[in-house]
Design a protein around this motif. Structure first.
Motif, PDB file in Angstrom:
ATOM      1  N   LEU A   1       5.636   8.765   5.925  1.00 17.10           N
ATOM      2  CA  LEU A   1       4.937   8.521   4.666  1.00 17.10           C
ATOM      3  C   LEU A   1       5.108   9.690   3.701  1.00 17.10           C
ATOM      4  O   LEU A   1       5.368   9.493   2.513  1.00 17.10           O
ATOM      5  CB  LEU A   1       3.449   8.266   4.909  1.00 17.10           C
TER       6      LEU A   1
ATOM      7  N   LEU B   1       0.824  -1.214   0.000  1.00 20.68           N
ATOM      8  CA  LEU B   1       0.000   0.000   0.000  1.00 20.68           C
ATOM      9  C   LEU B   1       0.854   1.257   0.000  1.00 20.68           C
ATOM     10  O   LEU B   1       0.523   2.248  -0.676  1.00 20.68           O
ATOM     11  CB  LEU B   1      -0.959  -0.002   1.199  1.00 20.68           C
ATOM     12  N   ILE B   2       1.950   1.232   0.725  1.00 15.39           N
ATOM     13  CA  ILE B   2       2.848   2.386   0.733  1.00 15.39           C
ATOM     14  C   ILE B   2       3.443   2.595  -0.654  1.00 15.39           C
ATOM     15  O   ILE B   2       3.513   3.726  -1.146  1.00 15.39           O
ATOM     16  CB  ILE B   2       3.946   2.224   1.805  1.00 15.39           C
TER      17      ILE B   2
ATOM     18  N   VAL C   1       0.966   6.966  -6.638  1.00 12.82           N
ATOM     19  CA  VAL C   1      -0.130   7.929  -6.807  1.00 12.82           C
ATOM     20  C   VAL C   1       0.362   9.334  -6.476  1.00 12.82           C
ATOM     21  O   VAL C   1       0.041  10.308  -7.183  1.00 12.82           O
ATOM     22  CB  VAL C   1      -1.350   7.541  -5.937  1.00 12.82           C
ATOM     23  N   SER C   2       1.160   9.452  -5.428  1.00 14.48           N
ATOM     24  CA  SER C   2       1.711  10.754  -5.061  1.00 14.48           C
ATOM     25  C   SER C   2       2.585  11.318  -6.181  1.00 14.48           C
ATOM     26  O   SER C   2       2.551  12.523  -6.456  1.00 14.48           O
ATOM     27  CB  SER C   2       2.526  10.627  -3.770  1.00 14.48           C
TER      28      SER C   2
ATOM     29  N   GLU D   1       2.101   1.741  -3.448  1.00 12.10           N
ATOM     30  CA  GLU D   1       1.009   2.267  -4.280  1.00 12.10           C
ATOM     31  C   GLU D   1       0.797   3.751  -3.994  1.00 12.10           C
ATOM     32  O   GLU D   1       0.601   4.555  -4.912  1.00 12.10           O
ATOM     33  CB  GLU D   1      -0.267   1.473  -4.016  1.00 12.10           C
ATOM     34  N   ARG D   2       0.838   4.133  -2.717  1.00  9.64           N
ATOM     35  CA  ARG D   2       0.674   5.531  -2.327  1.00  9.64           C
ATOM     36  C   ARG D   2       1.782   6.384  -2.946  1.00  9.64           C
ATOM     37  O   ARG D   2       1.549   7.496  -3.407  1.00  9.64           O
ATOM     38  CB  ARG D   2       0.683   5.655  -0.806  1.00  9.64           C
TER      39      ARG D   2
ATOM     40  N   CYS E   1       6.917   9.673   0.069  1.00 13.25           N
ATOM     41  CA  CYS E   1       6.125   9.983  -1.120  1.00 13.25           C
ATOM     42  C   CYS E   1       6.581  11.236  -1.854  1.00 13.25           C
ATOM     43  O   CYS E   1       6.372  11.350  -3.055  1.00 13.25           O
ATOM     44  CB  CYS E   1       4.652  10.104  -0.743  1.00 13.25           C
TER      45      CYS E   1
END
Length: 93
Positions: free
Chosen positions: A85, A35-36, A42-43, A38-39, A89
């Motif tokens: 996070l 998930l990180i 997206v970021s 993926e984040r 990102c």
């Protein structure tokens, strides 16, 4: 090494519980890492769109919203998690 030695438990029943729980934790960690990642992707899309449109790489008001969200949900340690996070990102600012 026995399960008792590896878990620090005093009984085989406790060792079994700990072993099962650790397997679940490992699986959760794998999902969290995914998930990180993926984040982060997206970021990168958000940053690219912002920069391409003439904006800044970082939107500090949005970052403050994220910090507040994590602090509200997780307490003070949530702020540190959110900072990590955000750094992952967008990099250091």
């Amino acid at each position: 090494m026995t399960a008792l030695d590896m878990t620090g438990a005093r009984t085989s029943e406790a060792a079994d519980v700990i072993t099962g729980a650790r397997e679940r934790i490992d699986a959760l960690d794998d999902r969290i890492i995914g998930l990180i990642q993926e984040r982060m992707a997206v970021s990168a899309v958000v940053q690219e769109a912002r920069i391409t449109s003439g904006g800044r790489r970082v939107n500090l008001s949005r970052e403050m919203e994220i910090l507040d969200h994590y602090r509200t949900a997780l307490g003070k340690p949530g702020t540190a998690l959110a900072m990590t996070l955000l750094e992952l990102c967008r990099g250091r600012i």
